[in-house]
Design a protein around this motif. Structure first.
Motif, PDB file in Angstrom:
ATOM      1  N   TYR A 225       0.832  -1.248   0.044  1.00  0.00           N
ATOM      2  CA  TYR A 225      -0.065  -0.163   0.017  1.00  0.00           C
ATOM      3  C   TYR A 225       0.982   1.299  -0.183  1.00  0.00           C
ATOM      4  CZ  TYR A 225      -3.805   2.990   1.369  1.00  0.00           C
ATOM      5  OH  TYR A 225      -4.658   4.010   1.361  1.00  0.00           O
ATOM      6  N   SER A 226       0.877   1.997  -1.145  1.00  0.00           N
ATOM      7  CA  SER A 226       1.436   3.082  -1.175  1.00  0.00           C
ATOM      8  C   SER A 226       0.840   4.406  -1.160  1.00  0.00           C
ATOM      9  CB  SER A 226       2.605   3.290  -2.509  1.00  0.00           C
ATOM     10  OG  SER A 226       1.688   3.517  -3.500  1.00  0.00           O
ATOM     11  N   LEU A 229      -1.050   6.780   4.534  1.00  0.00           N
ATOM     12  CA  LEU A 229      -1.029   6.062   5.893  1.00  0.00           C
ATOM     13  C   LEU A 229      -2.569   5.824   6.565  1.00  0.00           C
ATOM     14  CD1 LEU A 229      -0.094   3.560   7.859  1.00  0.00           C
ATOM     15  CD2 LEU A 229       1.094   5.435   8.844  1.00  0.00           C
ATOM     16  N   TYR A 232      -5.674   4.902   4.616  1.00  0.00           N
ATOM     17  CA  TYR A 232      -5.844   3.322   4.640  1.00  0.00           C
ATOM     18  C   TYR A 232      -6.784   3.082   5.652  1.00  0.00           C
ATOM     19  CZ  TYR A 232      -5.292  -1.656   5.042  1.00  0.00           C
ATOM     20  OH  TYR A 232      -5.672  -3.210   5.214  1.00  0.00           O
ATOM     21  N   ALA A 325      -1.260   0.158  12.228  1.00  0.00           N
ATOM     22  CA  ALA A 325      -0.930  -0.727  10.985  1.00  0.00           C
ATOM     23  C   ALA A 325      -0.144  -1.826  11.465  1.00  0.00           C
ATOM     24  CB  ALA A 325      -0.070   0.018  10.270  1.00  0.00           C
ATOM     25  N   THR A 332       1.751  -4.354   3.856  1.00  0.00           N
ATOM     26  CA  THR A 332       2.914  -3.742   4.028  1.00  0.00           C
ATOM     27  C   THR A 332       2.752  -2.377   3.252  1.00  0.00           C
ATOM     28  OG1 THR A 332       4.132  -5.596   4.028  1.00  0.00           O
ATOM     29  CG2 THR A 332       5.537  -3.743   3.644  1.00  0.00           C
ATOM     30  N   PHE A 333       3.326  -1.294   4.319  1.00  0.00           N
ATOM     31  CA  PHE A 333       3.116   0.220   3.796  1.00  0.00           C
ATOM     32  C   PHE A 333       4.265   0.589   3.334  1.00  0.00           C
ATOM     33  CE2 PHE A 333      -0.221  -0.751   7.013  1.00  0.00           C
ATOM     34  CZ  PHE A 333      -1.327   0.073   6.315  1.00  0.00           C
ATOM     35  N   GLY A 338       2.834   5.977   2.111  1.00  0.00           N
ATOM     36  CA  GLY A 338       2.596   4.902   3.250  1.00  0.00           C
ATOM     37  C   GLY A 338       3.560   5.068   4.338  1.00  0.00           C
ATOM     38  N   THR A 339       4.630   5.784   4.338  1.00  0.00           N
ATOM     39  CA  THR A 339       5.356   5.775   5.457  1.00  0.00           C
ATOM     40  C   THR A 339       5.600   7.092   5.845  1.00  0.00           C
ATOM     41  OG1 THR A 339       7.530   5.876   3.971  1.00  0.00           O
ATOM     42  CG2 THR A 339       6.758   3.780   4.770  1.00  0.00           C
ATOM     43  N   SER A 371       4.232  -4.819   8.606  1.00  0.00           N
ATOM     44  CA  SER A 371       3.582  -3.900   8.131  1.00  0.00           C
ATOM     45  C   SER A 371       4.652  -2.774   7.443  1.00  0.00           C
ATOM     46  CB  SER A 371       2.797  -3.324   9.144  1.00  0.00           C
ATOM     47  OG  SER A 371       1.707  -4.073   9.675  1.00  0.00           O
TER      48      SER A 371
END
Length: 376
Positions: A225-226, A229, A232, A325, A332-333, A338-339, A371
């Motif tokens: 997942y981009s 965060l 989501y 998360a 996985t972010f 995502g991060t 994650s």
């Protein structure tokens, strides 16, 4: 892969080559995310639609990787800034210092001069302003950093941490290359074509104009997942803070400013910079020009998030989302959103390659990936 930008494309390609079946989806109707490029129909200029992206790296493997999919042409980013009605070179270098102070200093003399005007009473800078004053003094700080920073971040530099100005770009020679990296360039036919080629694999299915929902997760072995965060989780803990950009696009018959990027350090000028896009492809010749005036403001619902703020409040909320998360079993972010980190393109690609490798290792070891490959 949620997101058809660099993270989703790079991870997806590597896993497809390893034999996995990949679906890449993106709610936009195009690939390449914010580095999307397209030809302007009126001028033929290759336009960086979401603002300029200049590729630079010291990572030889990443440089080889992007050149597998697109020919990178030589490009050196030579930024100018307008301050107080005068044009100077950035980063601050020996020419900037001599021009600004009307001097003819040699490198050692300039170094001693800057030391003499710097605020040496500041031992451990805690704020952006203290960091700047400690290293270049008030005159250069107010001319080149203060106004620009207020416009870019929407607050006083006294409220920003010193870490934002990790290394002050001051050079005591005449080098005006904005970046230090060994490899620098621009894709000959734009980033869109490069990402399209990365995604061109028989095991990759591309779904554009498709907004991912968590309910879809059940159909897949793993989700990378981009997207944002907090998005989501439907922003259930609150929204992480970002700055966004507005672009005022205009045309000019000829050469508007003679360079790709012109910053505006004066607070009275509402935009932070003007970018002239034909100068990002200097191997091409165009009579007419496409330019962007760039305005920074707080990101609101429905805006495109650009720069994570990462101040104290945001970091506290980020920690809560990271904990939330960590409860996810097969997500996985990744990437900038995502991060919740500012990432250059080369770092995004490096992390994508490494994340895909880590996933393949985790499968072989029958262990979950987790994650976050890189903890934000």
């Amino acid at each position: 892969m949620v997101g058809a930008g660099l993270s989703g494309a790079v991870i997806g390609r590597k896993l497809a080559e390893a034999g996995h079946s990949i679906v890449v989806c993106d709610e936009r109707n195009h690939v390449a995310g914010n580095c999307y490029t397209e030809r302007d129909k009126d001028t033929g200029v290759l336009v960086h639609v979401y603002g300029p992206h200049i590729f630079h790296t010291d990572d030889e493997e990443v440089w080889s990787y992007v050149n597998r999919y697109e020919t990178f042409m030589p490009f050196v980013n030579r930024v100018k800034t307008t301050s107080g009605g005068r044009v100077f070179l950035l980063p601050v270098n020996l020419h900037t210092i001599n021009q600004f102070f009307d001097k003819t200093l040699r490198p050692d003399e300039a170094r001693d001069f800057i030391t003499s005007i710097a605020d040496n009473s500041i031992e451990e800078p805690k704020t952006f302003e203290e960091q700047a004053l400690k290293f270049v003094g008030r005159d250069l700080y107010e001319a080149f950093f203060k106004g620009y920073t207020v416009k870019q971040w929407g607050c006083s530099p006294t409220e920003l941490p010193a870490s934002i100005l990790k290394r002050l770009p001051v050079r005591f020679n005449y080098d005006d290359n904005y970046f230090f990296h060994r490899f620098q360039g621009m894709p000959e036919n734009g980033y869109t074509g490069m990402v399209e080629k990365i995604l061109d694999h028989e095991r990759i299915e591309l779904r554009l104009g498709h907004r991912f929902t968590r309910a879809e997760s059940e159909a897949f072995d793993h989700i990378f997942y981009s997207g944002p965060l907090d998005g989501y989780f439907d922003f259930e803990l609150g929204r992480l803070g970002y700055r966004t950009l507005d672009f005022e696009r205009f045309y000019y018959d000829g050469d508007y400013q003679g360079c790709a990027v012109m910053n505006y350090g004066d607070l009275e000028v509402p935009y932070t910079r003007i970018t002239e896009h034909k100068h990002f492809s200097p191997w091409e010749k165009h009579e007419k020009s496409v330019c962007y005036r760039e305005f920074s403001r707080a990101c609101e619902e429905g805006d495109i998030p650009y720069y994570p703020i990462r101040m104290a409040d945001e970091k506290a909320l980020l920690q809560r989302y990271v904990e939330r998360a960590s409860q996810e079993q097969k997500v996985t972010f990744v990437g900038r959103l995502g991060t919740y980190r500012y990432l250059d393109m080369d770092v995004t690609i490096r992390e994508g390659l490494d994340t895909a490798d880590a996933y393949l290792r985790s499968l072989a070891a029958q262990q979950p990936l987790g994650s976050f490959f890189v903890n934000p």
